[in-house]
Structures are given as structure tokens and as C-alpha cells.
Enzyme design. Structure first.
Site, PDB file in Angstrom:
ATOM      1  CB  SER A   1     -16.346 -23.227  19.578  1.00  0.00           C
ATOM      2  OG  SER A   1     -16.487 -21.830  19.716  1.00  0.00           O
TER       3      SER A   1
ATOM      4  CG  HIS B   1     -16.755 -27.780  19.538  1.00  0.00           C
ATOM      5  ND1 HIS B   1     -15.649 -27.566  18.758  1.00  0.00           N
ATOM      6  CD2 HIS B   1     -17.629 -26.799  19.219  1.00  0.00           C
ATOM      7  CE1 HIS B   1     -15.854 -26.498  18.003  1.00  0.00           C
ATOM      8  NE2 HIS B   1     -17.044 -26.027  18.267  1.00  0.00           N
TER       9      HIS B   1
ATOM     10  CD  GLU C   1     -12.863 -30.097  17.808  1.00  0.00           C
ATOM     11  OE1 GLU C   1     -11.866 -30.050  17.084  1.00  0.00           O
ATOM     12  OE2 GLU C   1     -13.250 -29.101  18.452  1.00  0.00           O
TER      13      GLU C   1
ATOM     14  CG  ASN D   1     -13.337 -23.689  15.658  1.00  0.00           C
ATOM     15  OD1 ASN D   1     -13.568 -24.062  14.507  1.00  0.00           O
ATOM     16  ND2 ASN D   1     -14.290 -23.428  16.520  1.00  0.00           N
TER      17      ASN D   1
END
Ligand code: 3H9
Length: 697
Positions: free
Chosen positions: A411, A432, A444, A482
Site C-alpha cells: 500500500s 492494491h 488500485e 492513501n
């Protein structure tokens, strides 16, 4: 006759065929074609019955959503369906695929309906911020009663053909060829001398029931569940008109309410969310005919919550998957975790015991890399540590067959560095997943510097197969989601140190529509998460980039969120309901003093600006760096991975709606008042000064 709607006669039956790929949407050409075809069939003395059937994968899937917001073109759909219903010759809709929205409304205006056994029908308009605007709110209650109609229209969820048959939405089910089934049904109607059966004239399902009470209950339910949503309330009012007004006035009331929804900002945002979710799957610069590798089997490295969740996604899609763990006991624990997680679905009633066994049979546990020699795709889901990843990827490089795709679920780590641990960086890609991986829709797809085109295309395709919303992103710390959430979470914590309570910050965010508040989300993932990153940042960031300290203070006191029963909130044993943490005020006071911040009253509006504008500013930087392909991809990521309300369209759409000049001006103020984190993104500044939007890029 038009190209998209044709009419031919087969004996005494007029066959009207819609052929408007991909989903036979009711654009102007289809509306004109339907109108003229039904008129011609009505006028032809040889015609005794009419069959409406569609080419391609589906019956009509609704109005053409692309036409919303544009000037209306006559005839409108309400006029077309009213004419169909008024016809003097019995008409039969032959449903396959999905009869949705305007499609079901057309079918309801036909006098009879039959459906192929695998079809689905529904009125999903509410999901687009609308209500069924071509008679659906008046006709469906006349067929299934007010209670079921409210359920279907307010939830937007489709029902199966079997249920539709039980409810009387369709008259019978068939298998096999569409036209043959339609002709058979129509010929039977003729033979039995059955004429038109107009839904609009029925009242039997509206009588003898306290419909007003049903409406009141649904209103109360929505007020509690989705108070900020515009269209569900109007859906209820429209259904209410079905039993309080005669048909014609009910239809008028429906038009009025539909118009309110059509012009609402939520409708624009939800339609944006619909189209951009589909657009996100299109990768710039990737030729449509890029070959895709065949993924028949998969492997997952690591049997923790994430690894098992990922393995379950494959099993759910019917793809056999092996979980690799380091020991027999860890392997057995992983298998048990999969069984337990599926078991919860069985308990909830969303999965049968037989389906559980079938899915589990597709998952196997292994402990030797050599067991992964034959898999087509392997996803690493181990601890976020570059040293650990290195060992895994070197082992995969040694053991996996040539052509296998080697994916990392990292991540935040550098995918290019991970790819360099192998002799085949072109085969390495990031996948991800978001936790819980078997539930969250977002994926992702991280394109490394050397990821080959066919690997990327395969990763996008496998995302679709796993029923995920796959969005391509580039390599940077935290990728898109993130990286942005770091800015958002930091501001939420600063707000606590400036005077707000967690209840206030999360309350404002939930009122804005976020599925969960930022601080409750932090408690869920654990306050120790990111501690190492924050400590590293404290060492490397210059003094102008201050960090809040409240989270680390809580973590140091052993309050790690839900898992310890205390964090920003207090959680009673076995409960996930956040309650005020009595120890927090003292910690907040200490943090405020340490930061030299005077605690003060903060408004909800200010809380939203500080948190959401932080997302927008970072999103603009991400866009400028080419980490996301389009502003709308960022919206898709936020809606599907972070609980951002679809009815606000995603952070970038929201910024456009507020006006980039307004957003930019406020971010400049924050930059002056709050320091370096708020440096406006150059792209935002440029667009604001040019009077443009993210959508114009
Ligand atoms: C309505 O009906 C209002 C009325 O009550 C009142 C009017 C007065 N229009 O999803 P996919 C495109 S509101 C235009 O990937 P799948 C879609 O963008 C409508 N285009 O396929 C995509 O294009 P592209 C109520 C549409 O097989 C392509 O078709 N109806 C529409 O996974 C394939 O779509 C709905 O809300 C449309 N209505 O799923 C149904 N629908 O290839 C919305 C799709 O360029 N549609 N496109 O990316 C769906 O739920 C799914 O598309 C469906 C197929 C289940 C039909």
C-alpha cells in the site's frame, strides 16, 4: 422506421425489435422508433398482437443517461409509454438480460410481460439521484402493491425473474430463444381472445391495505438511514401519489418530482459517479487490442486477513487459488480464517452452506514456493517491509513459471524497487486491495516503470473478473488513495488539537456524507498503524511541516482504537459503537498546549473545508504528477475505497462544484495561517486563475 427500432409482421403478430447497443438505452432515436412502430402496428388491420423484443445482451436497460442535463427532445418517454399502454392490441414485452429503469417502465406499459429465466428487472433510478419518471412509480405499485414497490424503488435493487414472476411483474418465464417465446405467447393471446390488460387501470393491489402507514414507515426509515439524500424522499412521495391520486394526476405528480431530482446537484454527481466508474477501466495509451494473459489459477503469499480476503475474491470468481504460508500451523490458520469469514456470510443468510463448501474447495493452503510453480498470477500480501518483500519476490522469481504475473499488494512501498528484485520487472504489477479485500470494491492497479502493457491489461481485466472497480495508478508513496488520506487524517487530528472533539469532526464528515468519520476510521485501522512512518517523518521533515501528536499520545497510553477498546472513542466489550473516551479531553489539552494552540469553537463548515480541501489539494498534485490519469479516477477511488459519498461526486467533482476559485482562495488562506502542508497545488492555482475545472482537463 429507424435503424435502432424495426417493425416486421409475422402472421398476425407485429414484432418490434430494439437494437441500440450496448444496452438498448432509450435515446431519442429509440423513443421515436418505438412510437412510430407501435403506431404502425396499431394502424395495421392484419396485426392482432404486438411483441417487443431486444437484440444483444439485454432488454432496454433504461433511459439514455447521457441525455440528462441536455435540452429534452420530444417525444419524452412518458408520452411513449402512455401511448403503448393505451394501444388497443395486446402487447407483450419479452425480457432478457436486465429490464431496468425506463426499460421496465416500457415493459410495464406493455399489456403482458414474459422473462427469460436468467433475467433481472428493477427501477434503479434512485442510484442516479432520480426516480422512475415514466410511470414506474404509478404502475409498479399497481402490480406488486405499495410495500414491495417502495422497497424496489427506494433501494433501486433489481429482482430476479423468478421473484418477478412470483410477484406478477412478469406473467411467465421461458428458456431459450426470445422471439420464439414472444411469438408463442402472443399467438396464445390471440387464440384465447385476450385483449389489452392495462396496468394503469388496475387498482386491486392498492386496496384494503393501510398504504399511508407503509409510506410513513419508509419515510422514517430513510430519514434515519440516508437523511442527506435528495431522491429517496421524492421516490416515496411519488409512490404515495399512486394511491392518493387517480392515474393521470399521479403521473403528473411523478413528473414534477422527477424534474426536481433531474435538476438536483446530487443527480449530476451520481451520474458522474456512474460514468466515471466505467471510464476508469480505460487506460490511456493502452491499445484496445492489447493481448491479455489467461489467468486460470492464482496464488497469494501470506494468509493474514488481507491475504485470505484476496484469496476469497478469486474463489468467489471461480478461480482456484493457493495461499502460501510459512508453516503448517499458519497455513491451517489461514484456511480456518477463510472458513470463518465465509461462515459469517452463511450466518447472515447471504451465502448457502453448499456455496461455502464450493468456494472453500477452490482455496488450498501450501507452505512451499515450489507449489506455486504452475500458477498464472501470484499476489504478495506480506508485512510492509522492503526486506521481507525482497525475499518474497526473489523466491517468486525462482519458482514461478515464465509468463506468470507477479503482483504486490503493497500500500505504500516503491513498486519499481520491488520489481527490481526479479529478473522480470515487466511481469510485476501492483494490485492494491482494500481491507476487507473480499468486500471492498476498489482495486488500485499500480503500473510500475517497467510493467508491460499486457500485464497491465491483464491486471485490469482480472479486476473486472473479481468484480472490483480497478483504477490504474502510478508509483508514489501511498499511491492515490492513501497518499491523499494522509493529508485528510492529519487535518482531522489537528482539528482535535485546535478545539474540536472526535464527535464533532466525525459528525461533520458524516453529515457531509462520508460513510465513516476520519477518527472512527483511524480507530478501526488501529492507532499504531503509521507510527513508524510518522516517527520517520518527524526526523526527515523540516520544521515547517508540523505533525499532530494526539494519535501518538493515545498509542503511547496503550489506546490503539477498537482493538484495545479505547482510542479516539471508547468501545464497550464486543461493541463497535463509538462512545466518548473519558480520558481523551486531558490528552487533547496536553496536545494543544504542546502545539501552543489555543482551543476554540470550530464550525462544521470549517471542519469540512480543512479535511476535504486537504484531499483536493493533494489530488491536484497527484493529477499533475500523472499518478492518476484523470481527476475522475480520483473520484472513483474515493467513492469506492474511502466511503466518500457518491452523491457529492468524489473530491475532485466536489471541488469543481464548489468552484476552483473558491477552493483555491481558501487553501491560500490556510497556507498563510497553517503553514507548509497547505501550499496550493500549482495545477489548482492554474485552473482557478483560468476559470477552469478539473473536468476540463
Ligand atoms: C431512467 O431510466 C430514467 C427513467 O425512469 C425516466 C426517464 C424519463 N444510458 O455497465 P456496463 C453504457 S434512468 C447510457 O459497463 P454491464 C455504459 O456507460 C436509467 N449508457 O455493462 C457503458 O459504456 P462504455 C436507469 C449506458 O454489462 C456500456 O453501456 N437505468 C446506460 O456491466 C456498458 O455498461 C440504469 O440505471 C444508460 N442507461 O452492465 C441502468 N447503461 O462501454 C444503468 C449503460 O462506453 N446501467 N450504459 O463504458 C447498468 O446498470 C449497467 O450498465 C447494466 C449493464 C446492468 C445495464
Amino acid at each position: 422506421m429507424s435503424d435502432v427500432v424495426t417493425l416486421e409482421r409475422q402472421g398476425a403478430v407485429a414484432v418490434i425489435t430494439v437494437n441500440n447497443p450496448p444496452v438498448n438505452a432509450l435515446g431519442i432515436a429509440v423513443r421515436l422508433g418505438l412510437q412510430s412502430s407501435f403506431q404502425a402496428a396499431e394502424a395495421d388491420p392484419e396485426v392482432k398482437a404486438i411483441v417487443l423484443v431486444c437484440e444483444g445482451n439485454t432488454f432496454i436497460a433504461g433511459a439514455d443517461i447521457k441525455e440528462f442535463g441536455k435540452p429534452p427532445q420530444a417525444p419524452g418517454l412518458p408520452e411513449v409509454v402512455n401511448d403503448i399502454e393505451a394501444g388497443s392490441k395486446p402487447s407483450v414485452a419479452v425480457i432478457h438480460g436486465t429490464a431496468l429503469g425506463g426499460g421496465l417502465e416500457v415493459a410495464l406499459s406493455c399489456h403482458y410481460r414474459i422473462a427469460r429465466k436468467d433475467a433481472k428487472v428493477g427501477l434503479p433510478e434512485v442510484k442516479l439521484g432520480l426516480l422512475p419518471g415514466a410511470g414506474g412509480t404509478q404502475r409498479l405499485p399497481r402490480v406488486v402493491g405499495v410495500e414491495k414497490a417502495l422497497d424496489m424503488i427506494v433501494s433501486g435493487a433489481p429482482i430476479s425473474a423468478t421473484e418477478a414472476n412470483e410477484l406478477g411483474v412478469v406473467d411467465s418465464l421461458f428458456e431459450g430463444e426470445l422471439l420464439a417465446a414472444g411469438l408463442k405467447f402472443a399467438e396464445q393471446l390471440i387464440a384465447e381472445g385476450r385483449g389489452p390488460r392495462r396496468t394503469g387501470e388496475r387498482i386491486d393491489k392498492l386496496e384494503g391495505i393501510d398504504n399511508a402507514a407503509l409510506v410513513a414507515a419508509k419515510r422514517a426509515e430513510i430519514e434515519k438511514k440516508a437523511p442527506g439524500l435528495f431522491s429517496p424522499k421524492r421516490c416515496i412521495s411519488a409512490v404515495e401519489a399512486s394511491f392518493t391520486l387517480p392515474l393521470e394526476q399521479g403521473l403528473e405528480r411523478e413528473r414534477e418530482l422527477f424534474g426536481e431530482c433531474l435538476t438536483s446537484p446530487q443527480r449530476a454527481a451520481l451520474v458522474h459517479a456512474f460514468f466515471t466508474e466505467r471510464l476508469a477501466s480505460k487506460v490511456d495509451g493502452l491499445a484496445k487490442d492489447t493481448p491479455v494473459r489467461d489467468i486460470k489459477t492464482a496464488g497469494v503469499i501470506g494468509g493474514g486477513t488481507m491475504g485470505v480476503g484476496i484469496a476469497m475474491c478469486f474463489a468467489n470468481a471461480g478461480i482456484p487459488v493457493k495461499i502460501l504460508e510459512i508453516s503448517d500451523s499458519a497455513r491451517d490458520q489461514a484456511m480456518q480464517r477463510a472458513r470463518d469469514t465465509y461462515g459469517m456470510s452463511v450466518k447472515r443468510g447471504s451465502l448457502t452452506e453448499a456455496a461455502l463448501e464450493k468456494r472453500l474447495a477452490l482455496i488450498s493452503g501450501v507452505t512451499d514456493y515450489a507449489d506455486l510453480a504452475d500458477v498464472d498470477l501470484v499476489i504478495e500480501a506480506v508485512f510492509e517491509d522492503m526486506g521481507v518483500k525482497q525475499k518474497v519476490f526473489e523466491a517468486l522469481d525462482t519458482h514461478c513459471k515464465p509468463g506468470a504475473i507477479l503482483a504486490s499488494n503493497t500500500s505504500s512501498l516503491d513498486l519499481n524497487q520491488i520489481a527490481a528484485f526479479t529478473k522480470r520487472p515487466g511481469d510485476v504489477v501492483g494490485l492494491h486491495f482494500f481491507s476487507p479485500a473480499n468486500v471492498m470494491r476498489l482495486l488500485e492497479v499500480v503500473r510500475g516503470e517497467k510493467t508491460s502493457d499486457d500485464v497491465l491489461a491483464t491486471a485490469m481485466a482480472i479486476g473486472k473478473k473479481l468484480k472490483k472497480v480497478a483504477v490504474p495508478v502510478g508509483v508514489c508513496d501511498g499511491f492515490v488513495g492513501n497518499r491523499m488520506v494522509f493529508q485528510y487524517g492529519r487535518e482531522a487530528e489537528f482539528l482535535l488539537e485546535e478545539g474540536a472533539t472526535p464527535e464533532q469532526v466525525d459528525g461533520a464528515l458524516r453529515k457531509f456524507g462520508m460513510a465513516m468519520g476520519a477518527l472512527a476510521m483511524r480507530d478501526l485501522s488501529g492507532l499504531d498503524i503509521g507510527l513508524a512512518i510518522r516517527n520517520r517523518q518527524r526526523e526527515t521533515l523540516t520544521a515547517e511541516f508540523k505533525l499532530p501528536t494526539v494519535t501518538d499520545k493515545l498509542a503511547a497510553a496503550g489506546m490503539l482504537g477498537q482493538k484495545t477498546g479505547k482510542g479516539f472513542y471508547l468501545y464497550e466489550k464486543g461493541s463497535r459503537t463509538p462512545q466518548p473516551n473519558p480520558e481523551l479531553p486531558a490528552i487533547l489539552d496536553a496536545a494543544s498546549k504542546e502545539q501552543g494552540t489555543e482551543r476554540r469553537e470550530l464550525s462544521d463548515e470549517y471542519i469540512i473545508e480543512r479535511t476535504i480541501y486537504a484531499l483536493i489539494n493533494e489530488g491536484a498534485k497527484i493529477l499533475e504528477e500523472g499518478i492518476a490519469q484523470r481527476a475522475s479516477d480520483i473520484d472513483v477511488i474515493y467513492i469506492n475505497g474511502y466511503g466518500f459519498p457518491a452523491y457529492q461526486g468524489g473530491p475532485m467533482f466536489y471541488a469543481d462544484a464548489v468552484g476552483l476559485d473558491t477552493v483555491y482562495a481558501r487553501i491560500r488562506e490556510f497556507h498563510e495561517q497553517l503553514g507548509a502542508w497547505w501550499k496550493p497545488a500549482p495545477l489548482l492555482e492554474k485552473l482557478a486563475k483560468e476559470g477552469r475545472k478539473f473536468a476540463d482537463l
